[in-house]
Write a protein that holds these residues in place. Structure first.
Motif, mmCIF file in Angstrom:
data_model
loop_
_atom_site.group_PDB
_atom_site.id
_atom_site.type_symbol
_atom_site.label_atom_id
_atom_site.label_comp_id
_atom_site.label_asym_id
_atom_site.label_seq_id
_atom_site.Cartn_x
_atom_site.Cartn_y
_atom_site.Cartn_z
ATOM 1 N N ILE A 1 -24.605 -4.430 -30.355
ATOM 2 C CA ILE A 1 -24.304 -3.391 -29.373
ATOM 3 C C ILE A 1 -22.803 -3.391 -29.119
ATOM 4 N N GLY A 2 -22.120 -2.389 -29.660
ATOM 5 C CA GLY A 2 -20.671 -2.298 -29.582
ATOM 6 C C GLY A 2 -20.066 -2.352 -30.962
ATOM 7 N N GLY A 3 -19.255 -1.360 -31.297
ATOM 8 C CA GLY A 3 -18.688 -1.264 -32.632
ATOM 9 C C GLY A 3 -17.207 -1.566 -32.709
ATOM 10 N N GLY A 4 -16.707 -2.379 -31.781
ATOM 11 C CA GLY A 4 -15.302 -2.775 -31.790
ATOM 12 C C GLY A 4 -15.049 -3.958 -32.697
ATOM 13 N N VAL A 5 -14.019 -4.713 -32.386
ATOM 14 C CA VAL A 5 -13.633 -5.839 -33.244
ATOM 15 C C VAL A 5 -14.742 -6.887 -33.315
ATOM 16 N N VAL A 6 -15.331 -7.231 -32.167
ATOM 17 C CA VAL A 6 -16.426 -8.206 -32.165
ATOM 18 C C VAL A 6 -17.586 -7.694 -33.005
ATOM 19 N N GLY A 7 -17.968 -6.444 -32.773
ATOM 20 C CA GLY A 7 -19.112 -5.886 -33.475
ATOM 21 C C GLY A 7 -18.907 -5.822 -34.974
ATOM 22 N N ILE A 8 -17.720 -5.395 -35.400
ATOM 23 C CA ILE A 8 -17.438 -5.304 -36.832
ATOM 24 C C ILE A 8 -17.522 -6.683 -37.488
ATOM 25 N N ASN A 9 -16.971 -7.684 -36.830
ATOM 26 C CA ASN A 9 -16.989 -9.023 -37.422
ATOM 27 C C ASN A 9 -18.376 -9.639 -37.394
ATOM 28 N N ALA A 10 -19.157 -9.321 -36.360
ATOM 29 C CA ALA A 10 -20.555 -9.751 -36.352
ATOM 30 C C ALA A 10 -21.310 -9.090 -37.496
ATOM 31 N N ALA B 1 -21.670 -6.974 -27.804
ATOM 32 C CA ALA B 1 -20.280 -6.939 -28.270
ATOM 33 C C ALA B 1 -19.512 -5.816 -27.584
ATOM 34 N N VAL B 2 -19.727 -5.659 -26.286
ATOM 35 C CA VAL B 2 -19.152 -4.552 -25.528
ATOM 36 C C VAL B 2 -17.918 -5.028 -24.767
ATOM 37 N N LEU B 3 -16.882 -4.196 -24.741
ATOM 38 C CA LEU B 3 -15.667 -4.552 -24.004
ATOM 39 C C LEU B 3 -15.076 -3.321 -23.343
ATOM 40 N N ILE B 4 -14.747 -3.464 -22.066
ATOM 41 C CA ILE B 4 -13.879 -2.519 -21.375
ATOM 42 C C ILE B 4 -12.706 -3.346 -20.869
ATOM 43 N N ALA B 5 -11.517 -3.072 -21.364
ATOM 44 C CA ALA B 5 -10.363 -3.943 -21.123
ATOM 45 C C ALA B 5 -10.168 -4.241 -19.643
ATOM 46 N N THR C 1 -28.311 -3.117 -37.430
ATOM 47 C CA THR C 1 -28.149 -1.871 -36.702
ATOM 48 C C THR C 1 -26.994 -2.027 -35.728
ATOM 49 N N MET C 2 -26.078 -1.049 -35.720
ATOM 50 C CA MET C 2 -24.952 -1.078 -34.795
ATOM 51 C C MET C 2 -25.005 0.146 -33.899
ATOM 52 N N LEU C 3 -24.741 -0.074 -32.607
ATOM 53 C CA LEU C 3 -24.725 1.020 -31.636
ATOM 54 C C LEU C 3 -23.373 1.095 -30.958
#
Length: 368
Positions: free
Chosen positions: A174-183, A238-242, A195-197
């Motif tokens: 859940i989350g397609g940022g840096v964490v999500g891509i590396n996961a 893998a969600v982030l809001i700065a 599956t990525m959301l």
């Protein structure tokens, strides 16, 4: 400037904020570097290496905090370190104050100028000091998740990659940022169905271009999250809001639909977590069971691979530290808008809006 590097005290936090190469650069520029005895040992760096680079080794954390004008750390100070902070001191480290509210109030009370690695932000929105640790945490999330699924660790006894004739494990990220891509890279490498959301359609298109048929992409909404979680053997948050508290996207009811002894790893836990049932854990006691699902909530995941993490982190933190040392706090912030966004507290004021809101304090922009 006198720069101090105390030994990290968070549970099994073996990273260190400065490496010998950084010490050489500081001292060549005329600054003094104080390293607490043994600070680098967890990352494989000896006191002797620091001495040869030009650092002075001090026996206690109190000695370092007491003399340094700028403290460089990896993880946020914990309660035992609060009394060591003093007015006017610069603290440069990961802070995650939205999830560490006691620390936030202490920084304001003690009038510490606190710069958070995680909120330094470039004009294009990139978070350069968060990226390398997000890369590490993303990759490790699937590594530890796969271990959680092993039977002797309480899991369902499933191999993520499967074998011929047996289904592969299903991983939802859940989350397609840096964490999500590396996961995703790790999960795909292990042979899992992934599956990525994400909430951003453009990001989903990018992920589809990068990974092609190796993953399924879905718009992040309650219906798609619920269905994906229910079908998963491993869920990675893998969600982030700065700078802000992570939004809760996976509720208890969703977790309860997962098969018994499935696993959850919430990388967003250091910002409060995006899964309702998660809570912070430590490397010494990393997992707990809730709704018959194994939960991994370690708040400093990269601390378990300190050699890799230390060098990856210091590669990006040193530049800003050198600017602070060479120019002084106010001039460095005035000249670099990205660095200024890292300032979370200053002289008793909360200076980052999302942090101020999380702490229930008045926000004030500071112009230098």
């Amino acid at each position: 400037m006198i720069i101090g590097v105390p030994k990290e005290v968070k549970n099994r936090e073996n990273r260190v904020a400065v490496v010998p190469g950084g010490v050489k650069m500081f001292t060549a520029a005329g600054h003094e570097v104080l390293i607490q005895q043994g600070a680098g040992l967890g990352a494989g760096i000896t006191d002797e290496e620091y001495k040869l680079a030009g650092a002075k080794i001090l026996p206690t954390a109190g000695d370092v905090w007491g003399q340094a004008e700028m403290i460089m750390k990896v993880k946020e100070p914990i309660a035992e370190e609060f009394p060591l902070m003093r007015e006017g001191q610069i603290l440069y480290t990961y802070l995650h104050l939205a999830a560490a509210q006691d620390l936030g109030h202490e920084l304001v009370k003690r009038k510490v100028s606190a710069i958070a690695y995680e909120t330094i932000q470039l004009p294009n929105g990139a978070l350069p000091l968060l990226t390398p640790m997000s890369e590490v945490a993303g990759r490790m999330s699937v590594q530890v998740g796969a271990q959680c699924l092993q039977k002797h660790r309480g899991g369902k006894g499933l191999l993520l990659g499967g074998v011929p004739g047996v289904r592969r494990g299903r991983v939802t990220i859940i989350g397609g940022g840096v964490v999500g891509i590396n996961a995703a890279k790790m999960a795909i490498g292990l042979g899992a169905r992934v599956t990525m959301l994400d909430v951003n359609a453009a990001r989903l298109a990018y992920l589809d271009d990068v990974f092609g048929t190796d993953i399924d992409t879905l718009m992040s909404n309650p219906e798609n999250i619920s269905k994906s979680v229910e079908e998963s053997d491993l869920v990675v948050g893998a969600v982030l809001i700065a700078g802000a508290k992570a939004p809760c996207l996976v509720n208890r009811e969703m977790i309860a639909t997962m098969e018994r002894n499935s696993a959850v790893v919430d990388v967003a836990i250091d910002q409060g977590g995006c899964i309702e049932t998660i809570k912070p854990t430590t490397h010494d006691d990393p997992v707990f069971v809730e709704e018959d699902v194994i939960h991994y909530g370690v708040t400093n995941i990269p601390g378990d691979v300190p050699r890799t993490s230390t060098y990856a982190l210091t590669n990006v933190t040193h530049k800003y530290a050198m600017d602070l040392a060479n120019k002084g706090l106010e001039k460095a912030l005035a000249l670099d808008p990205a660095l200024k966004l890292g300032l979370n507290t200053f002289q008793g004021i909360a200076t980052y809006r999302a942090v101020a809101e999380a702490l229930g304090l008045d926000y004030q922009d500071i112009n230098f």
